[in-house]
Design a protein around this motif. Structure first.
Motif, PDB file in Angstrom:
ATOM      1  N   LYS A   1      49.978  38.405  32.526  1.00 13.07           N
ATOM      2  CA  LYS A   1      50.998  38.898  32.138  1.00 13.07           C
ATOM      3  C   LYS A   1      51.499  40.835  33.216  1.00 13.07           C
ATOM      4  O   LYS A   1      52.789  40.707  34.004  1.00 13.07           O
TER       5      LYS A   1
ATOM      6  N   GLU B   1      54.750  40.097  35.804  1.00 11.68           N
ATOM      7  CA  GLU B   1      55.492  42.282  35.844  1.00 11.68           C
ATOM      8  C   GLU B   1      55.551  42.200  37.067  1.00 11.68           C
ATOM      9  O   GLU B   1      56.738  42.264  37.688  1.00 11.68           O
TER      10      GLU B   1
ATOM     11  N   GLU C   1      56.263  35.145  23.071  1.00 14.62           N
ATOM     12  CA  GLU C   1      57.300  36.944  24.130  1.00 14.62           C
ATOM     13  C   GLU C   1      57.098  36.789  25.567  1.00 14.62           C
ATOM     14  O   GLU C   1      57.796  37.219  25.894  1.00 14.62           O
TER      15      GLU C   1
ATOM     16  N   LYS D   1      60.158  34.611  26.701  1.00 12.74           N
ATOM     17  CA  LYS D   1      61.052  34.820  26.324  1.00 12.74           C
ATOM     18  C   LYS D   1      61.402  36.309  27.438  1.00 12.74           C
ATOM     19  O   LYS D   1      62.867  36.567  27.786  1.00 12.74           O
ATOM     20  N   ASN D   2      60.611  37.259  27.856  1.00 11.58           N
ATOM     21  CA  ASN D   2      60.536  38.207  28.696  1.00 11.58           C
ATOM     22  C   ASN D   2      59.698  37.822  30.298  1.00 11.58           C
ATOM     23  O   ASN D   2      60.489  38.762  31.135  1.00 11.58           O
ATOM     24  N   LYS D   3      60.045  36.728  30.899  1.00 10.22           N
ATOM     25  CA  LYS D   3      59.934  36.282  32.165  1.00 10.22           C
ATOM     26  C   LYS D   3      60.791  36.966  32.808  1.00 10.22           C
ATOM     27  O   LYS D   3      61.680  35.915  32.968  1.00 10.22           O
TER      28      LYS D   3
ATOM     29  N   ASP E   1      64.119  36.454  35.343  1.00 12.70           N
ATOM     30  CA  ASP E   1      65.267  34.759  35.012  1.00 12.70           C
ATOM     31  C   ASP E   1      64.443  33.035  36.922  1.00 12.70           C
ATOM     32  O   ASP E   1      64.886  32.017  36.429  1.00 12.70           O
TER      33      ASP E   1
END
Length: 176
Positions: free
Chosen positions: A93, A97, A125, A128-130, A132
């Motif tokens: 993760k 980021e 999650e 969905k938050n990776k 683009d």
């Protein structure tokens, strides 16, 4: 890449990891930066000998403390493995980021979910938050329907026939 998509390789057949690594090699050949994070795998496998020579733009991350198959582990070993998997997932993760990878492969992530080492909601999650532009590849048996619904590509690899059914053990260079 304008829009990164989500891939799943699942099923009970041989070739999920091989397919994901093949996709990673294809992407690397086109200039992508690839992170391969392997969960639940600790043994030396042939692809590692090649991938380590590709340089910093194709990184392999393996968490520690894998001591055989989950179903053969003691409760203490399972607790150690869960801690290690959690650390590995957190590392991935953090790497995502940083937004430095074009493709991230989470090899055997489905096994971590199936064995209750990581919760499906955490992977949902992550998807969905990776970023683009990130291409995300997930492998392993028993892909949860929540992940299948989110994915853009889903390939199920089925075992129709396998040499282990005839008592032939895993062979170096083929299965590992």
């Amino acid at each position: 890449m304008e829009k990164g998509l989500v891939h799943i390789y699942t099923g009970d057949g041989k070739g999920k990891t091989t397919s994901a690594i093949g996709l990673g090699i294809r992407a690397f050949g086109r200039g992508f930066k690839v992170l391969l994070a392997q969960f639940l795998k600790g043994m030396d496998t042939g692809e590692l000998h090649v991938l380590k020579n590709l340089g910093p733009n194709f990184e392999v991350y393996r968490h520690k403390n894998v001591k055989g198959f989950f179903w053969n582990m003691s409760d203490e070993q399972k607790a150690e493995l869960k801690k290690s998997v959690r650390e590995g997932f957190q590392h991935v993760k953090e790497e995502i980021e940083k937004d430095k990878w074009d493709m991230v492969i989470l090899d055997e992530i489905m096994g971590t979910i199936h064995n209750q080492l990581i919760d499906t909601r955490e992977v949902v999650e992550l998807i969905k938050n990776k970023p683009d532009k990130l291409e995300l590849v997930l492998t392993g048996r028993n892909a949860p329907k929540e992940l299948i619904e989110l994915a853009d590509y889903v390939s199920e690899i089925s075992a129709i026939k396998h040499p282990w059914q005839q008592g032939i053990k895993a062979r170096k260079g083929i299965e590992f």
